[in-house]
Scaffold this active site. Sequence first.
Site, PDB file in Angstrom:
ATOM      1  N   ALA A  58      -1.849  10.499   9.413  1.00 56.20           N
ATOM      2  CA  ALA A  58      -0.856   9.967   8.340  1.00 56.20           C
ATOM      3  C   ALA A  58       0.291  11.646   8.813  1.00 56.20           C
ATOM      4  CB  ALA A  58      -1.232  10.136   7.602  1.00 56.20           C
TER       5      ALA A  58
ATOM      6  N   ARG B 296     -10.953  12.401   8.914  1.00 56.95           N
ATOM      7  CA  ARG B 296     -11.706  12.648   7.108  1.00 56.95           C
ATOM      8  C   ARG B 296     -13.156  12.456   7.681  1.00 56.95           C
ATOM      9  NH1 ARG B 296      -8.741   9.527   3.019  1.00 56.95           N
ATOM     10  NH2 ARG B 296      -6.672   9.254   3.673  1.00 56.95           N
ATOM     11  N   ASN B 297     -13.030  11.300   8.642  1.00 60.15           N
ATOM     12  CA  ASN B 297     -14.788  10.904   8.684  1.00 60.15           C
ATOM     13  C   ASN B 297     -15.829  11.899   9.882  1.00 60.15           C
ATOM     14  OD1 ASN B 297     -15.319   8.271   7.735  1.00 60.15           O
ATOM     15  ND2 ASN B 297     -12.951   8.167   8.764  1.00 60.15           N
TER      16      ASN B 297
ATOM     17  N   GLY C  36       0.646  -0.852  -0.012  1.00 62.76           N
ATOM     18  CA  GLY C  36      -0.145  -0.018   0.103  1.00 62.76           C
ATOM     19  C   GLY C  36       0.962   1.392  -0.218  1.00 62.76           C
TER      20      GLY C  36
ATOM     21  N   GLY D 196      -0.885   4.490  -0.038  1.00 66.48           N
ATOM     22  CA  GLY D 196      -1.133   5.822   0.471  1.00 66.48           C
ATOM     23  C   GLY D 196      -0.819   6.822   1.681  1.00 66.48           C
ATOM     24  N   ASN D 197      -1.925   7.346   1.892  1.00 73.08           N
ATOM     25  CA  ASN D 197      -1.495   8.422   2.706  1.00 73.08           C
ATOM     26  C   ASN D 197      -0.183   7.693   3.917  1.00 73.08           C
ATOM     27  OD1 ASN D 197      -2.908  10.108   5.237  1.00 73.08           O
ATOM     28  ND2 ASN D 197      -2.310  11.000   3.611  1.00 73.08           N
ATOM     29  N   TRP D 198      -1.150   6.467   4.753  1.00 76.57           N
ATOM     30  CA  TRP D 198      -0.399   6.201   5.478  1.00 76.57           C
ATOM     31  C   TRP D 198       0.503   5.191   5.290  1.00 76.57           C
ATOM     32  CZ3 TRP D 198       1.121   6.485  10.347  1.00 76.57           C
ATOM     33  CH2 TRP D 198       0.718   5.715  11.261  1.00 76.57           C
TER      34      TRP D 198
ATOM     35  N   GLN E 141     -14.060   6.251   5.106  1.00 74.12           N
ATOM     36  CA  GLN E 141     -13.910   4.572   5.717  1.00 74.12           C
ATOM     37  C   GLN E 141     -15.057   4.079   5.975  1.00 74.12           C
ATOM     38  OE1 GLN E 141     -10.982   1.591   5.543  1.00 74.12           O
ATOM     39  NE2 GLN E 141     -11.212   2.984   3.272  1.00 74.12           N
TER      40      GLN E 141
ATOM     41  N   LYS F 299     -14.270   2.858  15.740  1.00 71.99           N
ATOM     42  CA  LYS F 299     -14.146   4.568  15.327  1.00 71.99           C
ATOM     43  C   LYS F 299     -14.787   5.372  14.806  1.00 71.99           C
ATOM     44  CE  LYS F 299     -10.348   5.390  14.386  1.00 71.99           C
ATOM     45  NZ  LYS F 299      -9.707   6.623  13.259  1.00 71.99           N
TER      46      LYS F 299
END
Lengths: 358, 358
Positions: free
Chosen positions: B161, B276-277, B14, B16-18, B305, B212
Site C-alpha cells: 500500500a 507483514r506476514n 474500509g 485501513g492502510n490499503w 492475515q 500467498k
Amino acid sequence: MTSATQRKKIAIVGSGNWGSTIAIHIADKIADLKDEYEQKILMWCKEETLDDGSKLTEVINEQHENIKYLPHERIPDNVIALPDLCESVKDADILIFVIPHQFVKKTCEELKNKVKPSAFALTLIKGFYIDEETNDILLVSQVIKKTLNIPCLSMMGANIAREVAEKVFCEATVGSRDDKHSETVRQIIDGPSFRIRIYPDVEIIEILGGLKNVIAMCAGFADGLKAGFNTRAAVLRLGFREMVNFCRLVEKESTAEIYLESCGIADLIASSLGGRNYNGAKKLAETNKSLKEIEKEDLNGQSLQGPGTAKEVYRFLQGRNLLDQFPMFRDAYLICEQKIRPHCLLDNLTNHPEFQRK
Amino acid sequence: MTSATQRKKIAIVGSGNWGSTIAIHIADKIADLKDEYEQKILMWCKEETLDDGSKLTEVINEQHENIKYLPHERIPDNVIALPDLCESVKDADILIFVIPHQFVKKTCEELKNKVKPSAFALTLIKGFYIDEETNDILLVSQVIKKTLNIPCLSMMGANIAREVAEKVFCEATVGSRDDKHSETVRQIIDGPSFRIRIYPDVEIIEILGGLKNVIAMCAGFADGLKAGFNTRAAVLRLGFREMVNFCRLVEKESTAEIYLESCGIADLIASSLGGRNYNGAKKLAETNKSLKEIEKEDLNGQSLQGPGTAKEVYRFLQGRNLLDQFPMFRDAYLICEQKIRPHCLLDNLTNHPEFQRK
C-alpha cells in the site's frame, strides 16, 4: 559384483566454482555405489599458474581444495584434476560439462572423435549462441550433441554453488528424453540435500538457465535504483513473462508447468536475490561504472554471463524485428552497453506489451 | 454532458492502510472523468477514538490524512470518511471492499438489502473462510455476492500500500466475467503507475491472494533460520506449487498463465521480500516468540492475515485427508500454533510430494 570394466566412469569437464562443487557432490553420492560407478572421477582443469607460481591442478590434487574458485571446501581424494582435456574424458561414460559457455565450441572441437560412442553428456552450462549466419539459436546441448555425436541432457536450477557445497537444501530440473540416462543422473546427483525433477525439455531448461541471468540483471538495476518492492515484483514477473515468450519462440514446451520448476521461476528468484549478475547490475545502477570496471573490481578472474546472453538475445530479436515485444531484454542489453540509463528500463514498464489491450 | 444523477458513485468499504491508499488512487484517477464519475467518494471508516481523544473519521475529514493507518499521505478533499456503514454505500454503483477478512460476513449482513440492485462490488480482501458445516471453501466474493445479491469482482497483486500511495510503479490482476464492469474498473484504477490485467478468474485470484500470505510466512521462517538462497528459492517454488495445486482442488482456472500474473507469482515474491506476514514469521523463527506477542510488539493495532488463512487451509485439507500432499501449508499452521519448530518445515522439504517419483 560388476567387473571394473563395467563400472561407469564419470568425467567433469570444467573445474570452476560450480564444476568443483558438482564434483564434490557426485563423489559423495557415488561413494555408496561402488559396484556401479568407478570411484575415480576425472576433472578437466584448464591449467593456471597461481600467484605463488604453483599450478592449479597440482594444488587441487595435493591440497584437495580448489583454492582459486571454491576455497575452504574439501575436494575428495578420488576427484583428480587433469590439465589434459582429452585424457580426462577418453574413458568416460558420463561427461558433465560445466565450463563458461564461450569456451564450449572450442572445447567440443578438441574432443571430436575422442569420446566413447556410448557415452552421454550432461550440461550445466548457462547461456547459448546465436548463429551468425542463420541468426538461429544454438544451444550448448546442441553443440555438444552435434560435435561429439552423443546425447546431451541438461540440468539447471536454483543452485548457488557455495551453498550446494555446504549441503544446504536445493533442487534442480533435469532435461532428458532417455529413461536410462535419467536414471543414471538420478543415481549420481539426486539426494536428500539436492533433489531433482525430470522433464523431457532439454532445450527449454537450457534457454531458461541463460535468460534468467538477464532478468536477474534487471532486478539488480531496479534494486540499484531503489525502485521498491512492487516494482521489483513487476520487474521479475514481466521479465519472467519475456523468458516464457522467448522460449516459446524457439521451442514448444512439453508442458507449461516447466516454467514453475526450479529451472524456471526458482532459479530466477534465487539469482535475483544476490547472484553475480544481479550484484553487478545493481552496482552499475548505483555507480554508473561500466560492467568492465565492475568485473575487474569484484570478480576474481571471472566474467559475468548475463551481459553476453543479453547481447545474443538482442541480436536474435533484432533479426526477427521483435525487440518491441521484449522491452526488458532490449533495455538490459542497451544498459550493459551504456547506450541508455538503467532508469529507462523502469520507465518503460508501464508500456510493456503485457498491458496492451487485446 | 452526463447529468449528476447518471454519474457513477464509488464507495470504499474500509479505510485501513490499503483502503485509504486505493481511495487516494481512485480519487486521483477519476479527477479526469468528471462526466462519468461523481467526484465525492464515500469511505466507510469504522469509528475509532485515537489516543488524543479525537475521532478517526473527523481527523481524516479535517486533516485529510489517515494518521493511524496511512500517515504522511494526503487524502484528497473529495474522499469523505463516514462512520455509518449503510450511509456510505447506499447510493453507490461501485462498492470496493477492503476490510480485514474476518469482518466480511458481519459487514455484509449489515448491508443486506441496503445497496443499489444495479451496483457491483470489487473485493481487494485477501483471505477466505472454510464453511464449518460443509468444510467447503467460502470466498469473500461469494459472501458479498450471496448476501448483497450483486456481482463481485476481485483485484489482487503485488501492491504494497505505502508504495502505491507514493505512486511507485506496480501492476495488479482483476478477476471479472463482465466486460462492462471490467471497463469501469479499468477506468477508475488503471493508470501509468498502476497497470491492471483482466482474467475471468475471480475466485482463483482471491484464493491466490489468501494463500500467498501463508507461503510468505514460510519464506520468513526460512530467512529467520538463515537457510540460504537455494533453500529460500525452493521454499517459494514448492510453496507456489502448493498454491497452484490448492487452487486446482477448488476451481478450474481459465488458463495456467493466471499463476504467472501479478496476483500469482509476483504477489508471492513481493510479500516474501518484506510484507507483514513475512516479517512476523521471520521474527518468530529468530526469537521463538509467539505470533500473539509479535503482533502486539510490531503491528499497530492490526493482526496478521497469514496465520488465520493457514488455519483455514489446514482445516480444509485435514477434512479431505490431504495434509500430506501439502506439507508446507500443514507445517506453516503447526508452526504458528507452536506445535512444531520452524526448522521442521525445512527438514520436510526433501520429502515433498513433488519429489516422489511418478
